[in-house]
Design a protein around this motif. Structure first.
Motif, PDB file in Angstrom:
ATOM      1  N   SER A  35      -1.846  31.843  54.188  1.00  0.00           N
ATOM      2  CA  SER A  35      -1.188  33.144  54.101  1.00  0.00           C
ATOM      3  C   SER A  35      -2.091  34.174  53.434  1.00  0.00           C
ATOM      4  O   SER A  35      -3.006  33.808  52.685  1.00  0.00           O
ATOM      5  N   GLU A  46       3.630  40.771  47.546  1.00  0.00           N
ATOM      6  CA  GLU A  46       4.250  40.974  48.853  1.00  0.00           C
ATOM      7  C   GLU A  46       3.561  40.088  49.878  1.00  0.00           C
ATOM      8  O   GLU A  46       2.332  40.144  50.026  1.00  0.00           O
ATOM      9  N   TRP A  47       4.321  39.285  50.575  1.00  0.00           N
ATOM     10  CA  TRP A  47       3.766  38.486  51.670  1.00  0.00           C
ATOM     11  C   TRP A  47       3.342  39.417  52.795  1.00  0.00           C
ATOM     12  O   TRP A  47       4.078  40.342  53.172  1.00  0.00           O
ATOM     13  N   VAL A  48       2.152  39.165  53.353  1.00  0.00           N
ATOM     14  CA  VAL A  48       1.607  40.017  54.405  1.00  0.00           C
ATOM     15  C   VAL A  48       1.633  39.310  55.765  1.00  0.00           C
ATOM     16  O   VAL A  48       2.097  39.872  56.760  1.00  0.00           O
ATOM     17  N   TYR A  60       3.984  38.166  60.676  1.00  0.00           N
ATOM     18  CA  TYR A  60       3.574  39.345  59.933  1.00  0.00           C
ATOM     19  C   TYR A  60       4.764  40.023  59.269  1.00  0.00           C
ATOM     20  O   TYR A  60       5.863  40.052  59.822  1.00  0.00           O
ATOM     21  N   ALA A  61       4.501  40.630  58.129  1.00  0.00           N
ATOM     22  CA  ALA A  61       5.501  41.497  57.528  1.00  0.00           C
ATOM     23  C   ALA A  61       5.658  42.733  58.407  1.00  0.00           C
ATOM     24  O   ALA A  61       4.695  43.176  59.055  1.00  0.00           O
ATOM     25  N   ASP A  62       6.850  43.288  58.433  1.00  0.00           N
ATOM     26  CA  ASP A  62       7.089  44.476  59.255  1.00  0.00           C
ATOM     27  C   ASP A  62       6.155  45.624  58.874  1.00  0.00           C
ATOM     28  O   ASP A  62       5.771  46.427  59.719  1.00  0.00           O
ATOM     29  N   SER A  63       5.784  45.688  57.619  1.00  0.00           N
ATOM     30  CA  SER A  63       4.956  46.794  57.130  1.00  0.00           C
ATOM     31  C   SER A  63       3.537  46.776  57.707  1.00  0.00           C
ATOM     32  O   SER A  63       2.846  47.812  57.667  1.00  0.00           O
ATOM     33  N   LYS A  65       2.810  44.837  60.792  1.00  0.00           N
ATOM     34  CA  LYS A  65       2.853  44.380  62.181  1.00  0.00           C
ATOM     35  C   LYS A  65       2.254  45.431  63.110  1.00  0.00           C
ATOM     36  O   LYS A  65       2.562  46.616  63.012  1.00  0.00           O
TER      37      LYS A  65
END
Length: 112
Positions: A35, A46-48, A60-63, A65
Motif C-alpha cells: 500500500s 490517509e490510505w492512498v 484507490y482512494a476516491d481523492s 482515482k
C-alpha cells in the motif's frame, strides 16, 4: 532485516507529476499486498492505494482515482506510485506499507 525505503519525493508545481518508488528487502515481496499511505501536514494518515501480490488488482482512494497509478515490479522488489495532475492537497509525507511494516516516508510538496 525487513525494510521499506521510499524515494522520489520533491517539490512540484500543481498539475505536475512525480513517481515514487519503494525498495523492499528482507521478505518475499511478491507474497504481500502493498500500500501507499500519506499524511498531510497536521492531519492523520490517509490510505492512498494498494496492490495485490501479483500486481493485477489495484484499489484507490476516491481523492486520487484517475490521477495516481500504483504498480509493482516483483523482480526488482519495488513498489511504485505514479502521481499525475498533482494538486496542492496532495502535499504530505508518503509512505509505503506492507508485511506489517511501514517505511520512513518521502515528502511531496505541490506548490507554485
Amino acid at each position: 532485516q525487513v525494510q521499506l525505503v521510499e524515494s522520489g519525493g520533491g517539490l512540484v508545481q500543481p498539475g505536475g507529476s512525480l513517481r515514487l518508488s519503494c525498495a523492499a528487502s528482507g521478505f518475499i515481496f511478491s507474497n504481500y499486498a502493498m500500500s501507499w499511505v500519506r499524511q498531510a501536514p497536521g492531519k492523520g494518515l490517509e490510505w492512498v492505494a494498494d496492490v495485490n501480490g501479483r500486481g493485477g488488482i489495484t484499489r484507490y482512494a476516491d481523492s486520487v482515482k484517475g490521477r495516481f497509478t500504483i504498480s509493482r515490479d516483483n523482480a526488482k522488489n519495488t513498489l511504485y506510485l505514479q502521481m499525475d495532475s498533482l494538486k496542492p492537497e496532495d502535499t504530505g509525507a508518503y509512505y509505503c506499507a506492507g508485511a506489517t511494516i511501514r517505511g520512513k516516508g518521502t515528502l511531496v510538496t505541490v506548490s507554485s
